[in-house]
Structures are given as structure tokens and as C-alpha cells.
Design a protein around this motif. Structure first.
Motif, PDB file in Angstrom:
ATOM      1  N   ARG A   6       0.838  -1.208   0.000  1.00  0.00           N
ATOM      2  CA  ARG A   6       0.000   0.000   0.000  1.00  0.00           C
ATOM      3  C   ARG A   6       0.871   1.255   0.000  1.00  0.00           C
ATOM      4  O   ARG A   6       0.561   2.241  -0.678  1.00  0.00           O
ATOM      5  CB  ARG A   6      -0.958  -0.009   1.190  1.00  0.00           C
ATOM      6  CG  ARG A   6      -2.096  -1.017   1.049  1.00  0.00           C
ATOM      7  CD  ARG A   6      -3.249  -0.755   2.006  1.00  0.00           C
ATOM      8  NE  ARG A   6      -2.854  -0.573   3.392  1.00  0.00           N
ATOM      9  CZ  ARG A   6      -2.755  -1.551   4.308  1.00  0.00           C
ATOM     10  NH1 ARG A   6      -3.035  -2.799   3.944  1.00  0.00           N
ATOM     11  NH2 ARG A   6      -2.404  -1.292   5.542  1.00  0.00           N
ATOM     12  N   ILE A   7       1.974   1.213   0.751  1.00  0.00           N
ATOM     13  CA  ILE A   7       2.898   2.356   0.763  1.00  0.00           C
ATOM     14  C   ILE A   7       3.483   2.563  -0.626  1.00  0.00           C
ATOM     15  O   ILE A   7       3.564   3.688  -1.117  1.00  0.00           O
ATOM     16  CB  ILE A   7       4.009   2.157   1.817  1.00  0.00           C
ATOM     17  CG1 ILE A   7       3.429   2.211   3.224  1.00  0.00           C
ATOM     18  CG2 ILE A   7       5.112   3.196   1.647  1.00  0.00           C
ATOM     19  CD1 ILE A   7       4.404   1.820   4.317  1.00  0.00           C
ATOM     20  N   ARG A   8       3.876   1.471  -1.283  1.00  0.00           N
ATOM     21  CA  ARG A   8       4.407   1.567  -2.643  1.00  0.00           C
ATOM     22  C   ARG A   8       3.386   2.202  -3.592  1.00  0.00           C
ATOM     23  O   ARG A   8       3.735   3.072  -4.401  1.00  0.00           O
ATOM     24  CB  ARG A   8       4.789   0.192  -3.170  1.00  0.00           C
ATOM     25  CG  ARG A   8       6.054  -0.380  -2.615  1.00  0.00           C
ATOM     26  CD  ARG A   8       6.340  -1.756  -3.244  1.00  0.00           C
ATOM     27  NE  ARG A   8       6.961  -2.675  -2.324  1.00  0.00           N
ATOM     28  CZ  ARG A   8       8.135  -2.521  -1.747  1.00  0.00           C
ATOM     29  NH1 ARG A   8       8.832  -1.440  -1.974  1.00  0.00           N
ATOM     30  NH2 ARG A   8       8.624  -3.416  -0.914  1.00  0.00           N
ATOM     31  N   GLN A   9       2.147   1.756  -3.503  1.00  0.00           N
ATOM     32  CA  GLN A   9       1.099   2.309  -4.365  1.00  0.00           C
ATOM     33  C   GLN A   9       0.886   3.794  -4.078  1.00  0.00           C
ATOM     34  O   GLN A   9       0.703   4.593  -4.996  1.00  0.00           O
ATOM     35  CB  GLN A   9      -0.215   1.542  -4.179  1.00  0.00           C
ATOM     36  CG  GLN A   9      -0.222   0.192  -4.858  1.00  0.00           C
ATOM     37  CD  GLN A   9      -1.570  -0.499  -4.752  1.00  0.00           C
ATOM     38  OE1 GLN A   9      -2.413  -0.135  -3.925  1.00  0.00           O
ATOM     39  NE2 GLN A   9      -1.754  -1.512  -5.589  1.00  0.00           N
ATOM     40  N   SER A  10       0.919   4.149  -2.811  1.00  0.00           N
ATOM     41  CA  SER A  10       0.740   5.560  -2.447  1.00  0.00           C
ATOM     42  C   SER A  10       1.888   6.408  -2.971  1.00  0.00           C
ATOM     43  O   SER A  10       1.674   7.497  -3.519  1.00  0.00           O
ATOM     44  CB  SER A  10       0.636   5.716  -0.928  1.00  0.00           C
ATOM     45  OG  SER A  10      -0.511   5.074  -0.437  1.00  0.00           O
ATOM     46  N   LEU A  11       3.119   5.911  -2.813  1.00  0.00           N
ATOM     47  CA  LEU A  11       4.274   6.656  -3.311  1.00  0.00           C
ATOM     48  C   LEU A  11       4.218   6.792  -4.825  1.00  0.00           C
ATOM     49  O   LEU A  11       4.564   7.847  -5.376  1.00  0.00           O
ATOM     50  CB  LEU A  11       5.578   5.976  -2.874  1.00  0.00           C
ATOM     51  CG  LEU A  11       5.898   6.002  -1.381  1.00  0.00           C
ATOM     52  CD1 LEU A  11       7.153   5.190  -1.090  1.00  0.00           C
ATOM     53  CD2 LEU A  11       6.046   7.423  -0.880  1.00  0.00           C
ATOM     54  N   LEU A  12       3.785   5.761  -5.486  1.00  0.00           N
ATOM     55  CA  LEU A  12       3.638   5.799  -6.940  1.00  0.00           C
ATOM     56  C   LEU A  12       2.566   6.805  -7.344  1.00  0.00           C
ATOM     57  O   LEU A  12       2.777   7.620  -8.257  1.00  0.00           O
ATOM     58  CB  LEU A  12       3.301   4.399  -7.460  1.00  0.00           C
ATOM     59  CG  LEU A  12       3.369   4.175  -8.959  1.00  0.00           C
ATOM     60  CD1 LEU A  12       4.765   4.468  -9.484  1.00  0.00           C
ATOM     61  CD2 LEU A  12       2.975   2.747  -9.292  1.00  0.00           C
ATOM     62  N   ALA A  13       1.419   6.785  -6.668  1.00  0.00           N
ATOM     63  CA  ALA A  13       0.322   7.701  -6.986  1.00  0.00           C
ATOM     64  C   ALA A  13       0.712   9.149  -6.697  1.00  0.00           C
ATOM     65  O   ALA A  13       0.263  10.069  -7.394  1.00  0.00           O
ATOM     66  CB  ALA A  13      -0.925   7.320  -6.185  1.00  0.00           C
ATOM     67  N   LEU A  14       1.554   9.359  -5.713  1.00  0.00           N
ATOM     68  CA  LEU A  14       2.004  10.711  -5.370  1.00  0.00           C
ATOM     69  C   LEU A  14       3.212  11.158  -6.188  1.00  0.00           C
ATOM     70  O   LEU A  14       3.739  12.241  -5.959  1.00  0.00           O
ATOM     71  CB  LEU A  14       2.337  10.773  -3.874  1.00  0.00           C
ATOM     72  CG  LEU A  14       1.147  10.670  -2.926  1.00  0.00           C
ATOM     73  CD1 LEU A  14       1.617  10.469  -1.494  1.00  0.00           C
ATOM     74  CD2 LEU A  14       0.273  11.905  -3.042  1.00  0.00           C
TER      75      LEU A  14
END
Length: 113
Positions: A6-14
């Protein structure tokens, strides 16, 4: 889905590419107890901020179209053989200031100014 995913996805989305690159290393340090959770967050944000600041400065320098920095180390003394390399390097040490000496440079004016 795990928390790290989830952190990876958030960093990617940001669009936090640098933080995403360093995430595994930061998580490994966190798991080993080398850093606390707040330090891990700080590390990730600092990495991203440093990358963005570097990019911002690079764009500003290119936009400013400044002349490249010239140094004595990069000066081609063979182009101007009448210059004494040792004398120029000695002057660059600025010892004449400590001795309270006056320095005069003589020569033709720069035709480009």
C-alpha cells in the motif's frame, strides 16, 4: 495486500519516485531496529525532497542560461603561452593580501564587453 504494498502504491500515486526507490532500504533499516518509524518517514521524505530540490535548481540554472563555471584547474595554459602557470597559481593563493601588496593586471581590454 500488505502495508508495504500500500505504501508503494501511495508513493507511486504521489509521484514520489526517489522515496519509492529507497523504500526497501529504509524498511530493512527499520526492521533491523537501526531507525525508528518516524525516522523512516523522515528519511523517505528527505530523499524525495532532495531529488526535487536538485531538479528545481537544475531547471533554474538552465533557464538562467548562465555561463559555465571556469576554474584555474580547467584553464588551458597552452592557449596563452605567455602566461606563467606558476605565477598565476601563486596569485590564486592570495598571499599578496596578507602582505598588503597591491596587484595590477595589465593588458588589452576584453573586446567582448
Amino acid at each position: 495486500m500488505s502495508v508495504s504494498d500500500r505504501i508503494r502504491q501511495s508513493l507511486l500515486a504521489l509521484h514520489m519516485a526517489r522515496a519509492l526507490e529507497t523504500l526497501d532500504h529504509t524498511l530493512a533499516r527499520l526492521e533491523k531496529g537501526e531507525i525508528s518509524a518516524i525516522e523512516a518517514i523522515d528519511d523517505l521524505l528527505a530523499e524525495e525532497l532532495n531529488l526535487r530540490e536538485g531538479r528545481r535548481i537544475g531547471v533554474a540554472l538552465r533557464t538562467a542560461r548562465l555561463m559555465p563555471v571556469k576554474t584555474l584547474e580547467s584553464f588551458d595554459f597552452s592557449f596563452q603561452p605567455s602566461l606563467d602557470r606558476h605565477r598565476i597559481n601563486a596569485l590564486a593563493q592570495l598571499e599578496f593580501i596578507n602582505r598588503a601588496e597591491v596587484l595590477h593586471f595589465l593588458g588589452p581590454p576584453d573586446p567582448t564587453t
